[in-house]
Design an enzyme around this catalytic site. Structure first.
Site, PDB file in Angstrom:
ATOM      1  N   HIS A 132       0.868  -1.181   0.000  1.00 21.57           N
ATOM      2  CA  HIS A 132       0.000   0.000   0.000  1.00 21.57           C
ATOM      3  C   HIS A 132       0.907   1.234   0.000  1.00 21.57           C
ATOM      4  CE1 HIS A 132      -2.782   2.949   1.843  1.00 21.57           C
ATOM      5  NE2 HIS A 132      -3.767   2.148   1.478  1.00 21.57           N
ATOM      6  N   ASP A 209       3.012  -4.576   8.090  1.00 20.78           N
ATOM      7  CA  ASP A 209       1.794  -3.790   7.940  1.00 20.78           C
ATOM      8  C   ASP A 209       0.626  -4.763   8.082  1.00 20.78           C
ATOM      9  OD1 ASP A 209      -0.514  -2.717   6.904  1.00 20.78           O
ATOM     10  OD2 ASP A 209       0.413  -1.843   5.128  1.00 20.78           O
ATOM     11  N   GLN A 212      -4.569  -5.195   6.857  1.00 22.37           N
ATOM     12  CA  GLN A 212      -5.555  -6.106   6.262  1.00 22.37           C
ATOM     13  C   GLN A 212      -5.524  -7.498   6.887  1.00 22.37           C
ATOM     14  OE1 GLN A 212      -7.918  -5.217   4.313  1.00 22.37           O
ATOM     15  NE2 GLN A 212      -7.202  -3.214   3.651  1.00 22.37           N
ATOM     16  N   LYS A 235     -10.506  -0.911  10.428  1.00 20.64           N
ATOM     17  CA  LYS A 235     -10.593  -2.128   9.607  1.00 20.64           C
ATOM     18  C   LYS A 235     -10.993  -3.337  10.454  1.00 20.64           C
ATOM     19  CE  LYS A 235      -7.527  -0.357   6.183  1.00 20.64           C
ATOM     20  NZ  LYS A 235      -8.076   0.137   4.932  1.00 20.64           N
ATOM     21  N   CYS A 373      -4.814   2.456  -3.679  1.00 21.41           N
ATOM     22  CA  CYS A 373      -3.586   2.967  -3.043  1.00 21.41           C
ATOM     23  C   CYS A 373      -2.427   2.007  -3.223  1.00 21.41           C
ATOM     24  CB  CYS A 373      -3.802   3.261  -1.557  1.00 21.41           C
ATOM     25  SG  CYS A 373      -4.960   4.575  -1.266  1.00 21.41           S
TER      26      CYS A 373
HETATM   27  N1  PMP Z   1      -1.790  -0.851   4.509  1.00 22.49           N
HETATM   28  C1  PMP Z   1      -2.754  -1.569   3.948  1.00 22.49           C
HETATM   29  C2  PMP Z   1      -2.439  -2.952   3.434  1.00 22.49           C
HETATM   30  C3  PMP Z   1      -4.039  -1.031   3.834  1.00 22.49           C
HETATM   31  O1  PMP Z   1      -5.010  -1.728   3.261  1.00 22.49           O
HETATM   32  C4  PMP Z   1      -4.302   0.262   4.342  1.00 22.49           C
HETATM   33  C5  PMP Z   1      -5.671   0.904   4.221  1.00 22.49           C
HETATM   34  N2  PMP Z   1      -6.306   0.726   3.004  1.00 22.49           N
HETATM   35  C6  PMP Z   1      -3.253   0.959   4.925  1.00 22.49           C
HETATM   36  C7  PMP Z   1      -2.018   0.380   5.008  1.00 22.49           C
HETATM   37  C8  PMP Z   1      -3.447   2.332   5.483  1.00 22.49           C
HETATM   38  O2  PMP Z   1      -4.271   2.267   6.594  1.00 22.49           O
HETATM   39  P1  PMP Z   1      -4.934   3.576   7.219  1.00 22.49           P
HETATM   40  O3  PMP Z   1      -5.520   4.329   6.054  1.00 22.49           O
HETATM   41  O4  PMP Z   1      -5.951   3.036   8.153  1.00 22.49           O
HETATM   42  O5  PMP Z   1      -3.844   4.326   7.885  1.00 22.49           O
END
Ligand code: PMP
Length: 415
Positions: A132, A209, A212, A235, A373
């Site tokens: 991401h 990270d 997910q 999430k 993203c």
């Molecule tokens: N890493 C991953 C794999 C994600 O899916 C996301 C959110 N889509 C993020 C990081 C960023 O998370 P947040 O927007 O809650 O900070």
């Protein structure tokens, strides 16, 4: 309902679970809502909404600073979430859990605080091809500032990381490996235990990270031996604006503060400030108290259902959904890893994902369209975007059937 729910224990009653989510009871454009965008944000059960409401209606006060009853109550409720998170992630101590805005802030905290003091010119940071943006850009910024090099683990056509290539990237200059536990764009579950072991053998630290992964899998940071692990409250059925950075105490203790302000200090004079102990050293200013309390209610809720039950049920949904989508002519699933969680990303020949998303929305079906993203993932597959249906334990096989029917309608309209 169809053929599903075979191996899942009888205790998993999805229709009962759906009663806990008021948002699911509505119609959109005259059709019952089919929410298939939980990877973007999960829906919130009544227990979470009630906890936030109770905080505002009954206990509202700032934390860590008042001797009065309300402040003591709100401090206790907020800190209880830290204790619940310790259990949820199996951390050794509550001092290893830092409240942050979410995964994005957690990664920025590590790249700024740890990165500035530990990375120098010529060092290397390893990320993967499926990250991401929030696990790319902070490291890129650090590398630019320090003259370090960002190296990328490639993946295969299924969307699985190539571990032989990863092994080749590791060397004595590698300072950090930062990789997703589960990919938001592809659903791939990465073999992080093995990857952490490999990084440690090379003398590098590892940040996982977990944005997910935390909603779908049981996580044990001690068994994984992760140095840092992140999660986003929104999430895991909690509110937005709250999340957790887990870090091993010895690493966090050696890192300088990320931000300065109230709560993170022990003493302040104009000449010199001394800092608070962990975890408060990294928690400057009034935090998202309601969010923290709401996240605690979300953890309780998930624990009541059980992560193992959730994972088993979602796996069945994923298998069922994959089989349904594969029957649609011209549809190609992007991300077919052997170990996969909760994500159905796909393209349909000749139809733009935004058109697919718009037609599905008219039928009450909420999916995500775009690059999620993760632009480098799209580039790798030579596509501009995908349509992504992401699943949660409150989805049903009947909703998958609606998605498949909706996509057939899309094909009719655009053929
Ligand atoms: N890493 C991953 C794999 C994600 O899916 C996301 C959110 N889509 C993020 C990081 C960023 O998370 P947040 O927007 O809650 O900070």
């Amino acid at each position: 309902m169809s053929t599903l729910i075979s191996t899942v224990a009888a205790g998993f009653d999805v229709e009962k679970i759906r009663q806990d989510f008021p948002v699911l009871k509505q119609t959109i454009h005259g059709n019952p809502l089919v929410y298939l965008d939980s990877a973007a944000t999960a829906q919130k059960p009544t227990a979470v909404v009630d906890a936030i409401r109770k905080f505002h209606e009954v206990d509202c006060a700032n934390i860590h600073r008042g001797v009065h009853e309300l402040s003591q109550r709100s401090t206790a409720a907020y800190e209880e979430t830290r204790a619940k998170t310790k259990k949820f992630l199996n951390a050794k101590s509550v001092t290893e859990l830092i409240f942050v805005r979410g995964t994005t802030e957690a990664i920025n905290l590590v790249s700024s605080s740890w990165g500035r003091t530990n990375v120098k010119e010529g060092d290397e940071i390893v990320i993967s091809a499926m990250e991401h943006h929030s696990n790319i850009v902070p490291w890129q910024m650090l590398c630019e500032e320090k003259g370090a090099k960002l190296r990328v683990i490639p993946m295969n056509d299924r969307g699985e990381l190539i571990l032989e290539e990863y092994e080749k990237l590791l060397n004595p200059r590698t300072r950090m490996v930062a990789v997703a536990h589960v990919s938001n764009a592809l659903g791939t579950i990465n073999p992080i235990r093995r990857m952490i072991e490999m990084a440690h053998r090379a003398g590098a630290l590892v940040l996982i990270d977990g944005a997910q992964a935390a909603p779908h899998l049981k996580v044990d940071v001690q068994a994984l031996d992760a140095d840092f692990y992140t999660l986003s409250g929104h999430k895991i059925c909690g509110p937005t604006g709250i999340g957790i950075l887990y870090g091993k105490a010895k690493l966090l203790n050696a890192m300088p503060p990320y931000q300065g302000g109230g709560d993170m200090i022990r003493t302040v004079t104009f000449e010199k400030t001394t800092y608070n102990d962990l975890p408060y050293k990294f928690e400057a200013g009034t935090p998202n108290i309601a969010g923290g309390i709401g996240m605690g209610a979300a953890l309780d809720y998930l624990n009541r259902i059980g992560l193992d039950q959730i994972a088993a049920y979602e796996h069945e949904l994923l298998v069922y959904g994959t089989a349904q989508l594969e029957q649609i002519p011209g549809l190609r699933i992007i991300g077919t890893a052997r170990e996969k969680a909760a994500v159905l990303s796909f393209v349909i020949e000749g139809i733009h994902p935004h058109d697919i998303g718009t037609v599905l929305d008219r039928q009450g079906i909420a999916v995500r369209t775009g690059h999620h993203c993760a632009q480098p993932v799209m580039d790798w597959f030579h596509i501009p975007a995908t349509t992504r249906a992401s699943l949660a334990f409150y989805n049903t096989s009947a909703e998958i059937d609606k998605l498949a029917a909706g996509l057939r309608k899309v094909k009719e309209i655009f053929s």
